[in-house]
Design a protein around this motif. Structure first.
Motif, PDB file in Angstrom:
ATOM      1  N   GLY A  80       0.799  -1.214   0.000  1.00  0.00           N
ATOM      2  CA  GLY A  80       0.000   0.000   0.000  1.00  0.00           C
ATOM      3  C   GLY A  80       0.834   1.268   0.000  1.00  0.00           C
ATOM      4  O   GLY A  80       0.468   2.264  -0.639  1.00  0.00           O
ATOM      5  N   LEU A  81       1.954   1.262   0.713  1.00  0.00           N
ATOM      6  CA  LEU A  81       2.829   2.434   0.722  1.00  0.00           C
ATOM      7  C   LEU A  81       3.356   2.733  -0.677  1.00  0.00           C
ATOM      8  O   LEU A  81       3.364   3.889  -1.127  1.00  0.00           O
ATOM      9  N   GLU A  82       3.793   1.692  -1.379  1.00  0.00           N
ATOM     10  CA  GLU A  82       4.295   1.882  -2.744  1.00  0.00           C
ATOM     11  C   GLU A  82       3.193   2.395  -3.667  1.00  0.00           C
ATOM     12  O   GLU A  82       3.404   3.312  -4.473  1.00  0.00           O
ATOM     13  N   ALA A  83       2.002   1.815  -3.539  1.00  0.00           N
ATOM     14  CA  ALA A  83       0.885   2.251  -4.376  1.00  0.00           C
ATOM     15  C   ALA A  83       0.508   3.696  -4.085  1.00  0.00           C
ATOM     16  O   ALA A  83       0.170   4.463  -4.993  1.00  0.00           O
ATOM     17  N   ALA A  84       0.576   4.073  -2.818  1.00  0.00           N
ATOM     18  CA  ALA A  84       0.202   5.430  -2.417  1.00  0.00           C
ATOM     19  C   ALA A  84       1.135   6.467  -3.027  1.00  0.00           C
ATOM     20  O   ALA A  84       0.677   7.472  -3.592  1.00  0.00           O
ATOM     21  N   VAL A  85       2.438   6.254  -2.927  1.00  0.00           N
ATOM     22  CA  VAL A  85       3.361   7.264  -3.459  1.00  0.00           C
ATOM     23  C   VAL A  85       3.302   7.314  -4.986  1.00  0.00           C
ATOM     24  O   VAL A  85       3.472   8.376  -5.592  1.00  0.00           O
ATOM     25  N   ASP A  86       3.028   6.180  -5.612  1.00  0.00           N
ATOM     26  CA  ASP A  86       2.878   6.170  -7.069  1.00  0.00           C
ATOM     27  C   ASP A  86       1.665   6.990  -7.515  1.00  0.00           C
ATOM     28  O   ASP A  86       1.638   7.521  -8.630  1.00  0.00           O
ATOM     29  N   ALA A  87       0.667   7.070  -6.639  1.00  0.00           N
ATOM     30  CA  ALA A  87      -0.576   7.771  -6.983  1.00  0.00           C
ATOM     31  C   ALA A  87      -0.495   9.276  -6.770  1.00  0.00           C
ATOM     32  O   ALA A  87      -1.381  10.005  -7.225  1.00  0.00           O
ATOM     33  N   LEU A  88       0.544   9.760  -6.065  1.00  0.00           N
ATOM     34  CA  LEU A  88       0.608  11.173  -5.700  1.00  0.00           C
ATOM     35  C   LEU A  88       1.079  12.061  -6.844  1.00  0.00           C
ATOM     36  O   LEU A  88       2.010  11.728  -7.569  1.00  0.00           O
ATOM     37  N   LYS A  89       0.446  13.233  -6.967  1.00  0.00           N
ATOM     38  CA  LYS A  89       0.938  14.263  -7.878  1.00  0.00           C
ATOM     39  C   LYS A  89       2.021  15.076  -7.154  1.00  0.00           C
ATOM     40  O   LYS A  89       2.209  14.924  -5.938  1.00  0.00           O
ATOM     41  N   ILE A  90       2.733  15.942  -7.870  1.00  0.00           N
ATOM     42  CA  ILE A  90       3.720  16.811  -7.221  1.00  0.00           C
ATOM     43  C   ILE A  90       3.020  17.680  -6.180  1.00  0.00           C
ATOM     44  O   ILE A  90       1.986  18.289  -6.451  1.00  0.00           O
ATOM     45  N   GLY A  91       3.559  17.693  -4.968  1.00  0.00           N
ATOM     46  CA  GLY A  91       2.941  18.406  -3.859  1.00  0.00           C
ATOM     47  C   GLY A  91       1.989  17.546  -3.059  1.00  0.00           C
ATOM     48  O   GLY A  91       1.548  17.929  -1.967  1.00  0.00           O
ATOM     49  N   GLY A  92       1.654  16.355  -3.581  1.00  0.00           N
ATOM     50  CA  GLY A  92       0.771  15.437  -2.875  1.00  0.00           C
ATOM     51  C   GLY A  92       1.468  14.790  -1.695  1.00  0.00           C
ATOM     52  O   GLY A  92       2.690  14.571  -1.712  1.00  0.00           O
TER      53      GLY A  92
END
Length: 312
Positions: free
Chosen positions: A224-236
């Motif tokens: 889930g941590l890997e999926a979360a950071v992959d989903a973030l835009k710049i500033g997310g």
């Protein structure tokens, strides 16, 4: 209305949402909806954003569906946040999100409802599943697990130093009587534990280890941590609240690696620019205030950490 007799108090509610919401027109994900405390506060801060919630627990999903009926900006899916890479595009399309929130571990309603089988204080069926409709219950697993594997689970996931002794006692007991209730297991563990920790139920670590294994909590967390950071835009931002040392070590190590890159020998002529660092940690780890711990003792072990994407 869903039965709400088991109240859930969101830990570090304002602190976590303050860290999460940086864009009042953004899209956000609550990886652990629970009773919706964090989600509702996020929605109250949004002017034109959207939110997606995840939870395995069917009771939490009922609460989520009620909120979705009230607020069209919100969607809920019954799934682990480990699968958000597949689920987020179904709601937000190809767009990246402005933040992901994870409030880890078991919730107060799950602990307080004896029928869910998480509690060693109140008797109930020995279940421990976040989703009672999937996988083996704790009772089913304990009935068939090898003694060594049982000991390993309690030691690795519960940090129970008497895991071998306790596993032996459990296996001896099950050889003549099925272990099907929480107090039955708690009594076996307590009698096998030769050194009770002051102020802590002797079954605490064993129950934690078995629960984490039954729900694959640490495996889901890493994915889930890997999926979360992959989903973030710049500033997310990724905001995570953990409640025990195993979770927090995984989160801390993950965020450090993302923000600083891998540990390299000092003599190598490599600068940070060469590592293509895409993230930074925000501030230091945050812990609940004395007032919050006084009001909600279950918050005492909580740790909040924040990671922000700074480039693609």
């Amino acid at each position: 209305m869903t039965n709400a007799e088991h109240e859930h108090i969101s830990v570090m509610l304002n602190e976590s949402v303050d860290m999460l919401v940086t864009n009042d027109k953004g899209d956000y994900v609550d990886g652990t909806f629970g009773r919706g405390g964090h989600t509702r506060l996020v929605l109250s801060r949004l002017k034109d954003g959207r939110m997606l919630g995840f939870d395995k627990d069917p009771v939490a999903i009922e609460f989520g569906r009620e909120l979705a009926a009230e607020d069209a900006r919100f969607n809920i899916v019954q799934d682990s946040f480990a699968n958000m890479a597949e689920r987020i595009p179904q709601v937000f399309g190809d767009a990246k999100v402005d933040g992901v929130m994870m409030d880890l571990g078991v919730s107060s309603p799950q602990l307080d409802d004896a029928e869910r089988g998480f509690s060693f204080m109140n008797d109930g069926p020995l279940d421990m599943r976040m989703n009672p409709n999937e996988g083996l219950s704790a009772a089913e697993w304990i009935a068939r697990v090898d003694e060594k594997d049982l000991a390993d689970v309690m030691y690795q996931y519960g940090e129970e130093r008497f895991s071998r002794r306790i596993a032996k006692a459990i296996c001896e007991y099950r050889s003549h009587t099925p272990i099907v209730t929480t107090l039955q297991l708690a009594k076996i563990v307590a009698e096998a534990n030769p050194a009770w920790e002051k102020g802590k139920n002797p079954a605490t670590r064993a129950f934690q280890g078995i629960r984490i294994h039954i729900n694959n909590e640490l495996g889901d967390l890493e994915k889930g941590l890997e999926a979360a950071v992959d989903a973030l835009k710049i500033g997310g931002r990724l905001v995570v609240i953990s409640f025990h040392s195993l979770e927090d070590r995984i989160v801390k190590r993950f965020m450090k690696l993302k923000a600083k890159g891998p540990e390299l020998p000092r003599h190598l002529p490599i600068r940070n620019a060469h590592l293509d660092i895409k993230f930074k940690t925000i501030g230091k780890a945050i812990k609940p205030s004395k007032n919050e711990v006084g009001d909600n003792v279950r918050s005492r072990s909580a740790v909040l950490r924040v990671l922000e994407r700074v480039s693609d």
